[in-house]
Design a protein around this motif. Sequence first.
Motif, PDB file in Angstrom:
ATOM      1  N   VAL A  93       0.350 -22.783   3.581  1.00  0.00           N
ATOM      2  CA  VAL A  93      -0.950 -22.209   3.949  1.00  0.00           C
ATOM      3  C   VAL A  93      -2.081 -23.187   3.632  1.00  0.00           C
ATOM      4  CG1 VAL A  93      -2.563 -20.292   3.571  1.00  0.00           C
ATOM      5  CG2 VAL A  93      -0.092 -19.859   3.532  1.00  0.00           C
ATOM      6  N   GLU A  94      -2.892 -23.439   4.667  1.00  0.00           N
ATOM      7  CA  GLU A  94      -4.094 -24.243   4.476  1.00  0.00           C
ATOM      8  C   GLU A  94      -5.273 -23.275   4.556  1.00  0.00           C
ATOM      9  OE1 GLU A  94      -4.762 -26.996   7.665  1.00  0.00           O
ATOM     10  OE2 GLU A  94      -6.606 -27.748   6.738  1.00  0.00           O
ATOM     11  N   ALA A  95      -6.002 -23.158   3.442  1.00  0.00           N
ATOM     12  CA  ALA A  95      -7.097 -22.175   3.413  1.00  0.00           C
ATOM     13  C   ALA A  95      -8.442 -22.876   3.518  1.00  0.00           C
ATOM     14  CB  ALA A  95      -7.018 -21.374   2.126  1.00  0.00           C
ATOM     15  N   GLY A  96      -9.478 -22.095   3.890  1.00  0.00           N
ATOM     16  CA  GLY A  96     -10.827 -22.658   3.977  1.00  0.00           C
ATOM     17  C   GLY A  96     -10.980 -23.619   5.148  1.00  0.00           C
ATOM     18  N   VAL A  97     -10.396 -23.245   6.294  1.00  0.00           N
ATOM     19  CA  VAL A  97     -10.387 -24.119   7.466  1.00  0.00           C
ATOM     20  C   VAL A  97     -11.753 -24.089   8.183  1.00  0.00           C
ATOM     21  CG1 VAL A  97      -9.246 -24.434   9.720  1.00  0.00           C
ATOM     22  CG2 VAL A  97      -7.907 -23.734   7.735  1.00  0.00           C
ATOM     23  N   ALA A  98     -12.142 -25.201   8.771  1.00  0.00           N
ATOM     24  CA  ALA A  98     -13.333 -25.322   9.631  1.00  0.00           C
ATOM     25  C   ALA A  98     -14.613 -24.815   8.955  1.00  0.00           C
ATOM     26  CB  ALA A  98     -13.092 -24.607  10.967  1.00  0.00           C
ATOM     27  N   GLY A  99     -14.717 -25.068   7.672  1.00  0.00           N
ATOM     28  CA  GLY A  99     -15.943 -24.698   6.957  1.00  0.00           C
ATOM     29  C   GLY A  99     -16.092 -23.226   6.663  1.00  0.00           C
ATOM     30  N   MET A 100     -14.984 -22.459   6.799  1.00  0.00           N
ATOM     31  CA  MET A 100     -15.046 -21.021   6.534  1.00  0.00           C
ATOM     32  C   MET A 100     -14.063 -20.684   5.411  1.00  0.00           C
ATOM     33  SD  MET A 100     -15.090 -19.740  10.501  1.00  0.00           S
ATOM     34  CE  MET A 100     -13.674 -20.748  10.917  1.00  0.00           C
ATOM     35  N   PRO A 101     -14.563 -20.250   4.257  1.00  0.00           N
ATOM     36  CA  PRO A 101     -13.672 -19.998   3.109  1.00  0.00           C
ATOM     37  C   PRO A 101     -12.552 -19.006   3.417  1.00  0.00           C
ATOM     38  CG  PRO A 101     -15.974 -19.891   2.440  1.00  0.00           C
ATOM     39  CD  PRO A 101     -15.975 -20.030   3.933  1.00  0.00           C
ATOM     40  N   THR A 102     -12.763 -18.048   4.319  1.00  0.00           N
ATOM     41  CA  THR A 102     -11.731 -17.025   4.553  1.00  0.00           C
ATOM     42  C   THR A 102     -10.820 -17.336   5.752  1.00  0.00           C
ATOM     43  OG1 THR A 102     -13.365 -15.719   5.767  1.00  0.00           O
ATOM     44  CG2 THR A 102     -13.004 -15.143   3.447  1.00  0.00           C
ATOM     45  N   ALA A 103     -11.040 -18.486   6.393  1.00  0.00           N
ATOM     46  CA  ALA A 103     -10.163 -18.870   7.514  1.00  0.00           C
ATOM     47  C   ALA A 103      -8.938 -19.592   6.960  1.00  0.00           C
ATOM     48  CB  ALA A 103     -10.907 -19.793   8.462  1.00  0.00           C
ATOM     49  N   LYS A 129     -23.512 -24.638  11.921  1.00  0.00           N
ATOM     50  CA  LYS A 129     -22.468 -24.357  10.929  1.00  0.00           C
ATOM     51  C   LYS A 129     -22.155 -22.865  10.985  1.00  0.00           C
ATOM     52  CE  LYS A 129     -23.022 -27.910   7.422  1.00  0.00           C
ATOM     53  NZ  LYS A 129     -24.247 -28.670   7.569  1.00  0.00           N
ATOM     54  N   PRO A 130     -20.953 -22.456  10.521  1.00  0.00           N
ATOM     55  CA  PRO A 130     -20.657 -21.012  10.509  1.00  0.00           C
ATOM     56  C   PRO A 130     -21.757 -20.232   9.778  1.00  0.00           C
ATOM     57  CG  PRO A 130     -18.716 -22.284   9.900  1.00  0.00           C
ATOM     58  CD  PRO A 130     -19.837 -23.264   9.999  1.00  0.00           C
ATOM     59  N   ALA A 131     -22.175 -19.123  10.396  1.00  0.00           N
ATOM     60  CA  ALA A 131     -23.238 -18.295   9.797  1.00  0.00           C
ATOM     61  C   ALA A 131     -22.606 -17.420   8.707  1.00  0.00           C
ATOM     62  CB  ALA A 131     -23.890 -17.433  10.877  1.00  0.00           C
ATOM     63  N   LEU A 132     -22.217 -18.059   7.611  1.00  0.00           N
ATOM     64  CA  LEU A 132     -21.407 -17.386   6.581  1.00  0.00           C
ATOM     65  C   LEU A 132     -22.091 -16.170   5.964  1.00  0.00           C
ATOM     66  CD1 LEU A 132     -19.877 -20.488   4.757  1.00  0.00           C
ATOM     67  CD2 LEU A 132     -18.818 -19.073   6.505  1.00  0.00           C
ATOM     68  N   ASP A 133     -23.424 -16.110   6.067  1.00  0.00           N
ATOM     69  CA  ASP A 133     -24.149 -15.005   5.445  1.00  0.00           C
ATOM     70  C   ASP A 133     -24.655 -13.982   6.464  1.00  0.00           C
ATOM     71  OD1 ASP A 133     -26.006 -16.558   6.664  1.00  0.00           O
ATOM     72  OD2 ASP A 133     -27.416 -16.620   4.983  1.00  0.00           O
ATOM     73  N   TYR A 134     -24.099 -14.012   7.693  1.00  0.00           N
ATOM     74  CA  TYR A 134     -24.661 -13.118   8.716  1.00  0.00           C
ATOM     75  C   TYR A 134     -24.487 -11.627   8.387  1.00  0.00           C
ATOM     76  CZ  TYR A 134     -20.382 -11.595  11.177  1.00  0.00           C
ATOM     77  OH  TYR A 134     -19.193 -10.997  11.505  1.00  0.00           O
ATOM     78  N   ARG A 135     -23.542 -11.307   7.513  1.00  0.00           N
ATOM     79  CA  ARG A 135     -23.344  -9.899   7.122  1.00  0.00           C
ATOM     80  C   ARG A 135     -23.910  -9.599   5.733  1.00  0.00           C
ATOM     81  NH1 ARG A 135     -22.427  -6.757  11.533  1.00  0.00           N
ATOM     82  NH2 ARG A 135     -20.349  -6.976  12.380  1.00  0.00           N
TER      83      ARG A 135
END
Length: 485
Positions: free
Chosen positions: A78-88, A476-482
């Motif tokens: 498992v590779e976690a934190g893919v593409a700048g997203m901690p939960t991907a 960049k991913p809108a990590l805080d959109y929620r």
Amino acid sequence: MKKIIIVNLCIVVCFSAFAQTKSNENSSDNVAVEYLNNSFGIYDKLQKTIWANPELGFLEYKSSGFLQEHLKEKGFAVEAGVAGMPTAFVATYGSGSPVIGILAEFDALPGLSQDTVPYLNPLVEGGNGHGCGHNVFGVGSVAGAVAIKEWLVVNKHAGTIKVFGTPAEEGGGGKVYMVREGSFDDVDVVLDWHPGTGNGVSVGSGTAIQMIDYTFHGTAAHAAGSPDKGRSALDGVEAMNYMVNLLREHVPITSRIHYVITYGGEAPNVVPHYAKVSYYIRSPKREILKELTEWVGQAAEGAAKGTQTTVTSEIISGFYEKLHNVSLAELVQKNLELVGGVEYDARERAFAETIVKGLNNDVSTLKEVQEIKPLEDEKPSLGGGSTDVGDVSWVVPTISFRTAVFIPGSAGHSWQNVASGGSTIGTKGLLNAAKVFSLTAIDLYTHPEWVESAKTEFEKRRGVDFEYVPLLGDRKPALDYRVKK
Ligand SMILES: [Zn+2]
């Protein structure tokens, strides 16, 4: 009497002959299907754990963690934190080709908290809930991948299986960042599903979408004492919305434009110096979406000019429409028919009937969950929703299907969906999806020519000149959109 016995005997013999053919046809697949038949308890528990921890887009730390943990236990890297997203994450098992990808979503929705009962009963008032069934979605995909792994091991077959843990489907567009990053570059075919009210292959292309926030800036002033000194940012928003509502008449009929004012001020006696409106613009064709987006942008600029305010825009996300693949659709249809629909036990049936009656529908509609819809012909999209699976489908041949997790007649994103998705009905639906994944992957591993025909069709459909340009640009991913601000 004798006649009846003979007829009955024939039914038994004929049925077992049919069952035999069916099982012979799948003899090499039995390891995968058997694994799933023996794993109800494991996946029932896993989906219910994610259901009980409903997390919003990009905040799905626990849910993503539960899925990763299970995959690791089963031998996946498992590779976690893919593409700048901690939960991907991307989980891989096996080696060699073909490389088959399976998409797994796991984000929940705000305001949809609900118990697993057939009447409205939030567990937490205003809390999150799995109204789109992504608890079941993620676990079904993971279960399918593990079953495929079992088959690869027992048969010592070459082939790679990858699970793509794709966060924030509900507006955050996790998959788009993974596509942009090249996460799918070495994948031959992507298999995708979604919980539904019935069982079938999805043939529609839906709509491409652009999500943009427009922020207006004006000058604050006392709304009664010195209004001449103020310039209202809310006026800018209202003027923009008015213009967009006029242009609706002049856009292709399949277009969709919707907005909400996310900030319009606090008190009527203060001229708002700041206001914000959030737009979703959609069209079945990306080229038309581009024109619409430009037009909406011109309305924003015109509104700013006319109200002596200024405006800035921020692309929040953007998805492609889906690219269909008939070769894969026919293969998945065959396997859906082999797996069959969902059979309720008495308790599940009583639960489902209560929901159906609450929706003022006839209980006969429940037969939909047992049936497999015939494969539909592809037809031009007349609008509808959008998904970040769209971007994946333009870089890898992709097919989506659905199994019966929700009660027929229930609306999308409803409390009814939260209730059934968190019950054993949800588990039955996800195990059927996992079986379809397994049978389809095994077909592709054992018939490389089917992979090739899917690829040939894919290349033909997207055209030789195709170049992938994400609709969200380089943001960049809108990590805080929620995250509530
Ligand atoms: Zn969904």
